[in-house]
Design a protein around this motif. Sequence first.
Motif, PDB file in Angstrom:
ATOM      1  N   ARG A  45       0.738  -1.192  -0.248  1.00  0.00           N
ATOM      2  CA  ARG A  45      -0.074   0.078   0.201  1.00  0.00           C
ATOM      3  C   ARG A  45       0.910   1.323  -0.018  1.00  0.00           C
ATOM      4  NH1 ARG A  45      -5.231   0.559   0.416  1.00  0.00           N
ATOM      5  NH2 ARG A  45      -5.567  -1.524   1.312  1.00  0.00           N
ATOM      6  N   VAL A  46       2.217   1.284   0.767  1.00  0.00           N
ATOM      7  CA  VAL A  46       2.816   2.599   0.687  1.00  0.00           C
ATOM      8  C   VAL A  46       3.289   2.691  -0.630  1.00  0.00           C
ATOM      9  CG1 VAL A  46       4.913   3.470   1.889  1.00  0.00           C
ATOM     10  CG2 VAL A  46       3.297   2.030   3.186  1.00  0.00           C
ATOM     11  N   SER A  47       3.886   1.829  -1.237  1.00  0.00           N
ATOM     12  CA  SER A  47       4.610   1.870  -2.492  1.00  0.00           C
ATOM     13  C   SER A  47       3.276   2.396  -3.742  1.00  0.00           C
ATOM     14  CB  SER A  47       5.007   0.677  -3.242  1.00  0.00           C
ATOM     15  OG  SER A  47       6.099   0.527  -2.273  1.00  0.00           O
ATOM     16  N   LYS A  48       2.138   1.982  -3.485  1.00  0.00           N
ATOM     17  CA  LYS A  48       1.090   2.107  -4.328  1.00  0.00           C
ATOM     18  C   LYS A  48       0.700   3.625  -4.243  1.00  0.00           C
ATOM     19  CE  LYS A  48      -3.793   0.905  -5.512  1.00  0.00           C
ATOM     20  NZ  LYS A  48      -4.882  -0.057  -5.155  1.00  0.00           N
ATOM     21  N   TYR A  49       0.680   4.152  -3.005  1.00  0.00           N
ATOM     22  CA  TYR A  49       0.564   5.547  -2.748  1.00  0.00           C
ATOM     23  C   TYR A  49       1.686   6.461  -3.186  1.00  0.00           C
ATOM     24  CZ  TYR A  49      -0.359   9.842  -0.070  1.00  0.00           C
ATOM     25  OH  TYR A  49      -0.508  11.265   0.026  1.00  0.00           O
ATOM     26  N   ARG A  50       2.961   6.273  -2.748  1.00  0.00           N
ATOM     27  CA  ARG A  50       4.061   7.170  -2.816  1.00  0.00           C
ATOM     28  C   ARG A  50       4.535   7.094  -4.497  1.00  0.00           C
ATOM     29  NH1 ARG A  50       8.025   5.387   2.133  1.00  0.00           N
ATOM     30  NH2 ARG A  50       6.612   6.376   3.807  1.00  0.00           N
ATOM     31  N   GLU A  51       4.551   5.915  -5.102  1.00  0.00           N
ATOM     32  CA  GLU A  51       4.952   5.892  -6.445  1.00  0.00           C
ATOM     33  C   GLU A  51       3.857   5.572  -7.521  1.00  0.00           C
ATOM     34  OE1 GLU A  51       8.280   3.120  -6.678  1.00  0.00           O
ATOM     35  OE2 GLU A  51       8.260   3.019  -4.444  1.00  0.00           O
ATOM     36  N   ARG A  52       2.534   6.123  -7.292  1.00  0.00           N
ATOM     37  CA  ARG A  52       1.403   5.909  -7.899  1.00  0.00           C
ATOM     38  C   ARG A  52       1.434   6.415  -9.359  1.00  0.00           C
ATOM     39  NH1 ARG A  52       0.180   9.253  -3.731  1.00  0.00           N
ATOM     40  NH2 ARG A  52      -0.304  11.446  -4.509  1.00  0.00           N
ATOM     41  N   ASN A  53       2.394   7.202  -9.541  1.00  0.00           N
ATOM     42  CA  ASN A  53       2.432   7.999 -10.922  1.00  0.00           C
ATOM     43  C   ASN A  53       3.591   7.221 -11.975  1.00  0.00           C
ATOM     44  OD1 ASN A  53       0.264   9.999 -10.382  1.00  0.00           O
ATOM     45  ND2 ASN A  53       1.814  11.250  -9.276  1.00  0.00           N
ATOM     46  N   THR A  54       4.308   6.349 -11.256  1.00  0.00           N
ATOM     47  CA  THR A  54       5.195   5.620 -12.051  1.00  0.00           C
ATOM     48  C   THR A  54       4.820   4.373 -12.837  1.00  0.00           C
ATOM     49  OG1 THR A  54       5.685   4.051 -10.206  1.00  0.00           O
ATOM     50  CG2 THR A  54       7.057   6.132 -10.230  1.00  0.00           C
ATOM     51  N   GLU A  55       5.073   4.016 -14.030  1.00  0.00           N
ATOM     52  CA  GLU A  55       4.704   3.310 -14.812  1.00  0.00           C
ATOM     53  C   GLU A  55       4.614   1.926 -14.046  1.00  0.00           C
ATOM     54  OE1 GLU A  55       3.115   0.777 -17.434  1.00  0.00           O
ATOM     55  OE2 GLU A  55       2.845   2.905 -17.513  1.00  0.00           O
ATOM     56  N   LYS A  56       5.575   1.303 -13.305  1.00  0.00           N
ATOM     57  CA  LYS A  56       5.642   0.252 -12.834  1.00  0.00           C
ATOM     58  C   LYS A  56       4.601  -0.025 -11.649  1.00  0.00           C
ATOM     59  CE  LYS A  56       8.874   1.219  -9.033  1.00  0.00           C
ATOM     60  NZ  LYS A  56      10.406   0.842  -8.313  1.00  0.00           N
ATOM     61  N   ILE A  57       4.203   0.996 -10.945  1.00  0.00           N
ATOM     62  CA  ILE A  57       3.179   0.903 -10.155  1.00  0.00           C
ATOM     63  C   ILE A  57       1.667   0.897 -10.933  1.00  0.00           C
ATOM     64  CG2 ILE A  57       1.887   2.087  -8.190  1.00  0.00           C
ATOM     65  CD1 ILE A  57       4.641   0.523  -7.431  1.00  0.00           C
ATOM     66  N   GLN A  58       1.740   1.839 -11.811  1.00  0.00           N
ATOM     67  CA  GLN A  58       0.516   1.808 -12.852  1.00  0.00           C
ATOM     68  C   GLN A  58       0.302   0.426 -13.508  1.00  0.00           C
ATOM     69  OE1 GLN A  58      -1.798   4.197 -13.335  1.00  0.00           O
ATOM     70  NE2 GLN A  58      -0.833   5.108 -11.543  1.00  0.00           N
ATOM     71  N   LYS A  59       1.085  -0.333 -13.887  1.00  0.00           N
ATOM     72  CA  LYS A  59       1.202  -1.533 -14.323  1.00  0.00           C
ATOM     73  C   LYS A  59       0.579  -2.476 -13.270  1.00  0.00           C
ATOM     74  CE  LYS A  59       1.986  -5.552 -16.253  1.00  0.00           C
ATOM     75  NZ  LYS A  59       1.662  -6.327 -17.555  1.00  0.00           N
ATOM     76  N   ARG A  60       0.998  -2.578 -12.088  1.00  0.00           N
ATOM     77  CA  ARG A  60       0.410  -3.516 -11.071  1.00  0.00           C
ATOM     78  C   ARG A  60      -0.842  -3.047 -10.594  1.00  0.00           C
ATOM     79  NH1 ARG A  60       5.632  -3.143 -10.904  1.00  0.00           N
ATOM     80  NH2 ARG A  60       7.098  -4.664  -9.827  1.00  0.00           N
ATOM     81  N   ILE A  61      -1.194  -1.914 -10.721  1.00  0.00           N
ATOM     82  CA  ILE A  61      -2.694  -1.169 -10.558  1.00  0.00           C
ATOM     83  C   ILE A  61      -3.525  -2.033 -11.436  1.00  0.00           C
ATOM     84  CG2 ILE A  61      -4.243   0.772 -10.312  1.00  0.00           C
ATOM     85  CD1 ILE A  61      -1.781   2.246  -8.908  1.00  0.00           C
ATOM     86  N   ARG A  62      -3.427  -1.895 -12.871  1.00  0.00           N
ATOM     87  CA  ARG A  62      -3.906  -2.514 -13.870  1.00  0.00           C
ATOM     88  C   ARG A  62      -4.133  -3.861 -13.700  1.00  0.00           C
ATOM     89  NH1 ARG A  62      -0.402   1.125 -16.790  1.00  0.00           N
ATOM     90  NH2 ARG A  62       0.783  -0.663 -17.554  1.00  0.00           N
ATOM     91  N   VAL A  63      -3.106  -4.756 -13.107  1.00  0.00           N
ATOM     92  CA  VAL A  63      -3.100  -6.056 -12.963  1.00  0.00           C
ATOM     93  C   VAL A  63      -4.360  -6.333 -11.791  1.00  0.00           C
ATOM     94  CG1 VAL A  63      -1.803  -7.874 -12.057  1.00  0.00           C
ATOM     95  CG2 VAL A  63      -0.788  -6.722 -13.867  1.00  0.00           C
ATOM     96  N   GLN A  64      -4.024  -5.351 -10.808  1.00  0.00           N
ATOM     97  CA  GLN A  64      -5.096  -5.698  -9.788  1.00  0.00           C
ATOM     98  C   GLN A  64      -6.821  -5.546 -10.095  1.00  0.00           C
ATOM     99  OE1 GLN A  64      -3.823  -2.846  -6.769  1.00  0.00           O
ATOM    100  NE2 GLN A  64      -2.874  -4.444  -5.586  1.00  0.00           N
TER     101      GLN A  64
END
Length: 95
Positions: A45-64
């Motif tokens: 959750r911390v990375s999802k919030y702090r790095e939410r604008n990076t492509e690597k986190i956006q990829k994980r959000i799309r997977v979720q």
Amino acid sequence: MMKDRAIIVMGIQAWDIQIGSNCKNIALAFAKHNRVLYVNPPLDRVSKYRERNTEKIQKRIRVQKGEDQDLVQLQAQLWNLYPSQLVESINSIPH
């Protein structure tokens, strides 16, 4: 030398980190003669919030959300799995 095996590597770092990783190098070496599944650590959750604008986190959000593939073939015998779960940190839980 191992040949024609199925190997699962539980990555300490995600495959898409910017710096090198011994774990990734080992997976690449195994993949020369074996089928390898490299499992990224789940999103926290911390990375999802702090790095939410990076492509690597956006990829994980799309997977979720089920909008992107969780299994990606990187080479002929190497696949990368993005876990769809979110991990919670217990550091901020009161005693």
